[in-house]
Structure formats: structure tokens, C-alpha cells
Design a protein around this motif. Sequence first.
Motif, PDB file in Angstrom:
ATOM      1  N   GLN A 104      56.300 109.499  11.183  1.00  0.00           N
ATOM      2  CA  GLN A 104      55.823 108.969  10.046  1.00  0.00           C
ATOM      3  C   GLN A 104      54.488 108.978   9.915  1.00  0.00           C
ATOM      4  OE1 GLN A 104      58.750 108.118   7.529  1.00  0.00           O
ATOM      5  NE2 GLN A 104      59.004 109.957   9.048  1.00  0.00           N
ATOM      6  N   ALA A 105      53.930 108.636   8.726  1.00  0.00           N
ATOM      7  CA  ALA A 105      52.448 108.610   8.418  1.00  0.00           C
ATOM      8  C   ALA A 105      52.074 107.444   9.159  1.00  0.00           C
ATOM      9  CB  ALA A 105      52.261 108.496   6.823  1.00  0.00           C
ATOM     10  N   SER A 106      50.957 107.449   9.994  1.00  0.00           N
ATOM     11  CA  SER A 106      50.581 106.290  10.736  1.00  0.00           C
ATOM     12  C   SER A 106      49.685 105.393   9.914  1.00  0.00           C
ATOM     13  CB  SER A 106      49.308 106.799  11.777  1.00  0.00           C
ATOM     14  OG  SER A 106      48.633 105.666  12.354  1.00  0.00           O
ATOM     15  N   THR A 107      49.800 104.064  10.263  1.00  0.00           N
ATOM     16  CA  THR A 107      49.419 102.971   9.493  1.00  0.00           C
ATOM     17  C   THR A 107      48.432 102.420  10.644  1.00  0.00           C
ATOM     18  OG1 THR A 107      51.369 101.516   9.922  1.00  0.00           O
ATOM     19  CG2 THR A 107      51.238 102.397   8.013  1.00  0.00           C
ATOM     20  N   MET A 108      47.901 102.786  11.223  1.00  0.00           N
ATOM     21  CA  MET A 108      46.913 102.376  12.423  1.00  0.00           C
ATOM     22  C   MET A 108      46.005 102.095  11.855  1.00  0.00           C
ATOM     23  SD  MET A 108      46.423 104.371  16.033  1.00  0.00           S
ATOM     24  CE  MET A 108      45.973 105.705  15.289  1.00  0.00           C
ATOM     25  N   VAL A 109      45.331 100.615  11.989  1.00  0.00           N
ATOM     26  CA  VAL A 109      44.252 100.067  11.574  1.00  0.00           C
ATOM     27  C   VAL A 109      42.829 100.210  12.611  1.00  0.00           C
ATOM     28  CG1 VAL A 109      45.148  98.346   9.744  1.00  0.00           C
ATOM     29  CG2 VAL A 109      45.122  97.817  12.144  1.00  0.00           C
ATOM     30  N   ARG A 110      43.083 100.231  14.030  1.00  0.00           N
ATOM     31  CA  ARG A 110      42.436 100.579  14.916  1.00  0.00           C
ATOM     32  C   ARG A 110      42.653 101.587  15.731  1.00  0.00           C
ATOM     33  NH1 ARG A 110      43.078  94.706  16.296  1.00  0.00           N
ATOM     34  NH2 ARG A 110      45.120  94.772  17.582  1.00  0.00           N
ATOM     35  N   PRO A 111      41.655 102.086  16.601  1.00  0.00           N
ATOM     36  CA  PRO A 111      42.086 103.240  17.562  1.00  0.00           C
ATOM     37  C   PRO A 111      42.937 102.605  18.876  1.00  0.00           C
ATOM     38  CG  PRO A 111      39.791 102.883  17.281  1.00  0.00           C
ATOM     39  CD  PRO A 111      40.293 102.157  16.462  1.00  0.00           C
ATOM     40  N   PRO A 112      43.593 103.273  19.307  1.00  0.00           N
ATOM     41  CA  PRO A 112      44.390 102.493  20.453  1.00  0.00           C
ATOM     42  C   PRO A 112      43.400 102.006  21.729  1.00  0.00           C
ATOM     43  CG  PRO A 112      44.922 105.041  20.260  1.00  0.00           C
ATOM     44  CD  PRO A 112      44.008 104.534  19.241  1.00  0.00           C
ATOM     45  N   ILE A 113      43.746 101.228  22.364  1.00  0.00           N
ATOM     46  CA  ILE A 113      42.937 100.932  23.568  1.00  0.00           C
ATOM     47  C   ILE A 113      43.007 102.134  24.614  1.00  0.00           C
ATOM     48  CG2 ILE A 113      43.241  99.200  25.643  1.00  0.00           C
ATOM     49  CD1 ILE A 113      44.232  97.178  23.895  1.00  0.00           C
ATOM     50  N   LEU A 114      44.018 102.696  24.805  1.00  0.00           N
ATOM     51  CA  LEU A 114      43.838 103.732  25.664  1.00  0.00           C
ATOM     52  C   LEU A 114      44.091 104.986  24.751  1.00  0.00           C
ATOM     53  CD1 LEU A 114      46.702 102.892  28.483  1.00  0.00           C
ATOM     54  CD2 LEU A 114      44.108 102.610  28.670  1.00  0.00           C
ATOM     55  N   PRO A 115      42.929 105.883  24.766  1.00  0.00           N
ATOM     56  CA  PRO A 115      43.115 107.059  23.982  1.00  0.00           C
ATOM     57  C   PRO A 115      44.239 107.636  23.960  1.00  0.00           C
ATOM     58  CG  PRO A 115      41.097 106.974  25.180  1.00  0.00           C
ATOM     59  CD  PRO A 115      41.940 105.982  25.766  1.00  0.00           C
ATOM     60  N   GLY A 116      44.972 108.495  23.147  1.00  0.00           N
ATOM     61  CA  GLY A 116      46.037 109.188  23.089  1.00  0.00           C
ATOM     62  C   GLY A 116      47.389 108.396  23.315  1.00  0.00           C
ATOM     63  N   GLU A 117      47.312 107.196  23.309  1.00  0.00           N
ATOM     64  CA  GLU A 117      48.373 106.269  23.659  1.00  0.00           C
ATOM     65  C   GLU A 117      48.510 105.133  22.541  1.00  0.00           C
ATOM     66  OE1 GLU A 117      50.828 106.810  25.732  1.00  0.00           O
ATOM     67  OE2 GLU A 117      49.932 108.404  27.117  1.00  0.00           O
ATOM     68  N   PRO A 118      48.711 105.264  21.172  1.00  0.00           N
ATOM     69  CA  PRO A 118      49.068 104.232  20.150  1.00  0.00           C
ATOM     70  C   PRO A 118      50.093 103.167  20.476  1.00  0.00           C
ATOM     71  CG  PRO A 118      50.006 106.116  19.584  1.00  0.00           C
ATOM     72  CD  PRO A 118      49.397 106.974  20.873  1.00  0.00           C
ATOM     73  N   GLU A 119      49.608 102.243  20.221  1.00  0.00           N
ATOM     74  CA  GLU A 119      50.563 100.885  20.515  1.00  0.00           C
ATOM     75  C   GLU A 119      51.835 100.785  19.361  1.00  0.00           C
ATOM     76  OE1 GLU A 119      46.938  99.553  19.995  1.00  0.00           O
ATOM     77  OE2 GLU A 119      46.816 100.451  22.053  1.00  0.00           O
ATOM     78  N   MET A 120      51.859 101.731  18.281  1.00  0.00           N
ATOM     79  CA  MET A 120      53.096 101.876  17.310  1.00  0.00           C
ATOM     80  C   MET A 120      52.933 103.031  16.951  1.00  0.00           C
ATOM     81  SD  MET A 120      54.133  98.651  17.521  1.00  0.00           S
ATOM     82  CE  MET A 120      55.264  98.452  15.955  1.00  0.00           C
ATOM     83  N   ALA A 121      54.200 103.400  16.550  1.00  0.00           N
ATOM     84  CA  ALA A 121      54.462 104.707  15.933  1.00  0.00           C
ATOM     85  C   ALA A 121      55.959 104.725  15.460  1.00  0.00           C
ATOM     86  CB  ALA A 121      54.151 106.110  16.782  1.00  0.00           C
ATOM     87  N   SER A 122      56.050 105.577  14.465  1.00  0.00           N
ATOM     88  CA  SER A 122      57.666 105.715  13.789  1.00  0.00           C
ATOM     89  C   SER A 122      57.981 107.241  13.472  1.00  0.00           C
ATOM     90  CB  SER A 122      57.786 104.735  12.846  1.00  0.00           C
ATOM     91  OG  SER A 122      56.783 104.981  11.820  1.00  0.00           O
ATOM     92  N   TRP A 123      59.327 107.501  13.610  1.00  0.00           N
ATOM     93  CA  TRP A 123      59.713 108.589  13.345  1.00  0.00           C
ATOM     94  C   TRP A 123      61.055 108.485  12.459  1.00  0.00           C
ATOM     95  CZ3 TRP A 123      57.372 107.691  17.820  1.00  0.00           C
ATOM     96  CH2 TRP A 123      56.384 108.501  18.314  1.00  0.00           C
ATOM     97  N   ARG A 124      61.518 109.316  12.090  1.00  0.00           N
ATOM     98  CA  ARG A 124      62.620 109.218  11.044  1.00  0.00           C
ATOM     99  C   ARG A 124      63.387 110.558  11.373  1.00  0.00           C
ATOM    100  NH1 ARG A 124      64.820 105.916   7.468  1.00  0.00           N
ATOM    101  NH2 ARG A 124      62.883 104.946   7.261  1.00  0.00           N
ATOM    102  N   LYS A 125      64.807 110.290  11.456  1.00  0.00           N
ATOM    103  CA  LYS A 125      65.856 111.386  11.435  1.00  0.00           C
ATOM    104  C   LYS A 125      66.953 110.840  10.554  1.00  0.00           C
ATOM    105  CE  LYS A 125      68.368 114.436  14.624  1.00  0.00           C
ATOM    106  NZ  LYS A 125      68.775 114.480  15.855  1.00  0.00           N
ATOM    107  N   GLN A 126      67.228 111.677   9.342  1.00  0.00           N
ATOM    108  CA  GLN A 126      68.180 111.370   8.395  1.00  0.00           C
ATOM    109  C   GLN A 126      67.814 109.794   7.855  1.00  0.00           C
ATOM    110  OE1 GLN A 126      71.603 112.339  10.592  1.00  0.00           O
ATOM    111  NE2 GLN A 126      71.558 114.606   9.876  1.00  0.00           N
TER     112      GLN A 126
END
Length: 92
Positions: A31-53
Motif C-alpha cells: 500500500q502507498a506509504s504514509t511515512m512522514v519521516r525517514p526510518p531510524i534504520l535505513p531500509g527498515e521502516p517502522e510501519m508498512a502495509s499490504w493488502r490481499k483481497q
Amino acid sequence: MDSDLPGLVLLPNFSFANLEVRLAELGWTAQASTMVRPPILPGEPEMASWRKQDVLLTYSFNPVVGLRVIHLSGGEAAASRRELAEHLPSLE
């Protein structure tokens, strides 16, 4: 999120990049990211989402303790959780 369905806690060494690949292989759509700031650890976002059906997968990562948790909600969340538990390295 379905409060009756426990979260799936991933092994700490299973990176976000590994998760992205595995979820794509299993047919999940990011799903589209709604990140407001970059993750503390590069390449490791604190929140993300996916959808299946009709199931929404919400991923959270606490970089301080290295805890990665997946929560599922929607009509087939329980079946999706069982499938993911078979394909993702998790703590039970």
C-alpha cells in the motif's frame, strides 16, 4: 485490526527487504506509504502495509528492540495468518 487475532512476531534477523520479497511472492500488494519521516534504520521502516483481497496486513517495527510484528484484519485474516505463519520465520 482484529483484536481476537494475535500478531505474528517475526524473527529479528528477517529484514524488511526479505519481508517485501516474500509477501510479493505470496500475492500481497504494498500500500502507498504514509511515512512522514525517514526510518531510524535505513531500509527498515517502522510501519508498512499490504493488502490481499479483503485482508489488510499492517507491519510494525520497533528499531530499539528489533521487534517486528504483523497484524491482519479483514474477512479472511485468520486464514491469511495461518498461511503467513507457514512462509515467514516467526516466534511462536
